[in-house]
Write an enzyme that holds these catalytic residues in place. Structure first.
Site, short mmCIF file in Angstrom:
data_model
loop_
_atom_site.label_atom_id
_atom_site.label_comp_id
_atom_site.label_asym_id
_atom_site.label_seq_id
_atom_site.Cartn_x
_atom_site.Cartn_y
_atom_site.Cartn_z
N GLU A 1 -48.45 46.01 -14.34
CA GLU A 1 -48.82 45.12 -15.55
C GLU A 1 -48.60 46.21 -16.67
O GLU A 1 -49.05 47.12 -17.11
CB GLU A 1 -50.36 44.68 -15.48
CG GLU A 1 -50.64 43.76 -16.82
CD GLU A 1 -51.04 44.35 -18.14
OE1 GLU A 1 -50.39 44.90 -18.77
OE2 GLU A 1 -52.15 44.15 -18.03
N CYS B 1 -51.75 45.39 -24.37
CA CYS B 1 -50.51 44.58 -24.00
C CYS B 1 -50.57 43.19 -24.22
O CYS B 1 -49.26 42.63 -24.33
CB CYS B 1 -50.47 44.89 -22.51
SG CYS B 1 -51.77 44.43 -21.56
N GLU C 1 -53.31 40.54 -11.59
CA GLU C 1 -54.74 41.08 -11.02
C GLU C 1 -55.40 39.73 -11.31
O GLU C 1 -55.09 38.78 -11.63
CB GLU C 1 -55.16 41.96 -12.65
CG GLU C 1 -54.22 43.09 -12.54
CD GLU C 1 -54.64 44.07 -13.77
OE1 GLU C 1 -54.58 45.24 -13.52
OE2 GLU C 1 -54.93 43.41 -14.80
#
Length: 437
Positions: free
Chosen positions: A186, A221, A402
């Site tokens: 990620e 992010c 995830e």
């Protein structure tokens, strides 16, 4: 064990929130709100694994009278996790919960800048009854500890959250070690937030965009970075957003009336300054911010790595403020006309992690969400996260997912067994009509 660990973790959250804030400089209020949900990841993945996560299946074969096929899921083995400094406990718990629920063991390399809560989590897991060695937390510099983990011959999977450049380096390390292994990454993001003229309230959209962009001082992010506003409401939205941003309070992250704390480090502050400088040199105009604060705005300005929340306008698609991820409290503001133009601007990025839409038209929101190249999207909100909902991106934002059953599947693999039930005699090399497959 995971349920017991969740309960013990809840009891430790006040202490852990203080530690997180002191390590990262993020506001204590943010961690108090965020960490309250972290134990849910342990409970969700434990429940999922216990109820259906590792069940086998019997595929329906075309010749079911002759053959039976059994498929079952098994753990991968030793898994590695390399976690970031912006959400030390949350992201580590995400990875640990699913890895252990799937029956794996795990070695975690916590962030060098903020390892303490992850180390404490390891202690809580062991106290909850996890067998010694099942979870190991090994701090150290990324190239040293993280690199060793990526290259280790016994590690079957690496799960990384962090910058795209580091993610590529980890991938190279695994390849250089001559190992084929599973990899979840990620990585970076440059989230667009699209504001349409049909919002219920312009001020509500302004408040929502400010939260999307400036919580955690813009160091997540999925922080809103590229604010795209429809032409009909652009002037009013711009003025209201400037007023909102200029009123944000910078200071001690441990006090309840602080809105933005410092950036994580001097290095990160200088990186943000360089990106803003290059954006201005390439034609961007600063509507507010674009500098370190004075002591009039922030009493700790000379003692911490503070940067004023910044709005940049007049950016082209190649301007650093639009094209790059600026991991700090900096956004670009761009006007658009039609919904198709908004989608084109939103998708004009090498990243594809988060995206936000602000509109009262649910049909339009659903239609446009299908066109956006983003893995995690929100309508009239931002930063919402749940252990049941997959999280991951497209393009340079990474691979794998995830959360949810998707993550549990990625921490397991399948074994297939086919049993011949027919009583007939088979002889491939003696019977021209013998069956092959």
């Amino acid at each position: 064990v995971l349920f017991r660990a969740a309960q013990m973790l809840r009891g430790a959250l006040p202490e852990l929130a203080q530690i997180e804030s002191r390590q990262t400089g993020r506001c204590l209020r943010e961690y108090k709100a965020q960490l309250g949900r972290v134990p849910e990841w342990l409970e969700y993945q434990a429940s999922l694994a216990a109820s259906a996560g590792l069940e086998g299946r019997l595929p329906s074969l075309s010749d079911a009278a002759e053959h039976v096929n059994l498929v079952w899921r098994v753990p991968l083995g030793v898994c590695g996790a390399i976690t970031p400094w912006n959400h030390p406990l949350l992201i580590s718990t995400k990875k640990i919960a699913v890895a252990l629920a799937a029956g794996n063991t795990m070695v975690v390399k916590p962030p060098l800048e903020a390892p303490l809560t992850v180390l404490r989590l390891g202690e809580i897991m062991e106290a909850a009854g996890l067998p010694p060695g099942t979870l190991q937390v090994v701090p150290g510099p990324g190239p040293t500890a993280g690199g060793a983990l990526a290259r280790h011959p016994l590690v079957e999977r690496i799960d990384f959250t962090g910058g795209t450049a580091t993610g590529l380096n980890i991938s190279r390390s695994m390849a250089d070690a001559g190992r084929v292994r599973a990899y979840c990454a990620e990585l970076g993001g440059n989230a667009p937030v699209v504001v349409f003229s049909d919002v219920r309230s312009i001020q509500e959209a302004v408040d929502g965009v400010a939260f999307a962009a400036f919580v955690a001082s813009g160091q997540t992010c999925v922080s809103g970075k590229r604010i795209l506003v429809q032409r009909e409401v652009f002037p009013e939205f711009k003025d209201r957003l400037i007023a909102k941003v200029e009123a944000l309070r910078l200071g001690d992250p441990l006090t309840t009336d602080t809105d933005l704390g410092p950036l994580i480090s001097k290095t990160q502050l200088e990186r943000v300054e360089d990106q803003v400088r290059r954006a201005l040199e390439n034609g961007a105009q600063a509507l507010c911010g674009a500098r370190r604060p004075s002591t009039n705005r922030c009493a700790l300005a000379e003692k911490g790595h503070f940067y004023e929340p910044t709005i940049l306008a007049g950016v082209t698609r190649t301007n650093p403020a639009f094209a790059e991820e600026i991991f700090g409290p900096v956004v670009s503001l761009t006007e658009f006309g039609t919904a198709d133009e908004a989608v084109e601007l939103a998708n004009c990025s090498q990243y594809g992690l988060g995206a936000g839409l602000w509109t009262e038209d649910v049909r339009k929101a659903h239609r446009l969400a299908r066109k956006l190249r983003s893995g995690v999207m929100w309508v009239n909100c931002h930063h919402r996260n749940d252990p049941s909902s997959p999280w991951g991106g497209f393009g340079q934002s990474g691979i794998g997912r995830e959360n949810g059953p998707e993550a549990l599947e990625e921490y397991t693999t399948t074994k297939s067994l086919t049993i011949r039930m027919g009583e007939g005699y088979e002889n491939w090399f003696g019977d021209a009509s013998a069956r092959y497959s």
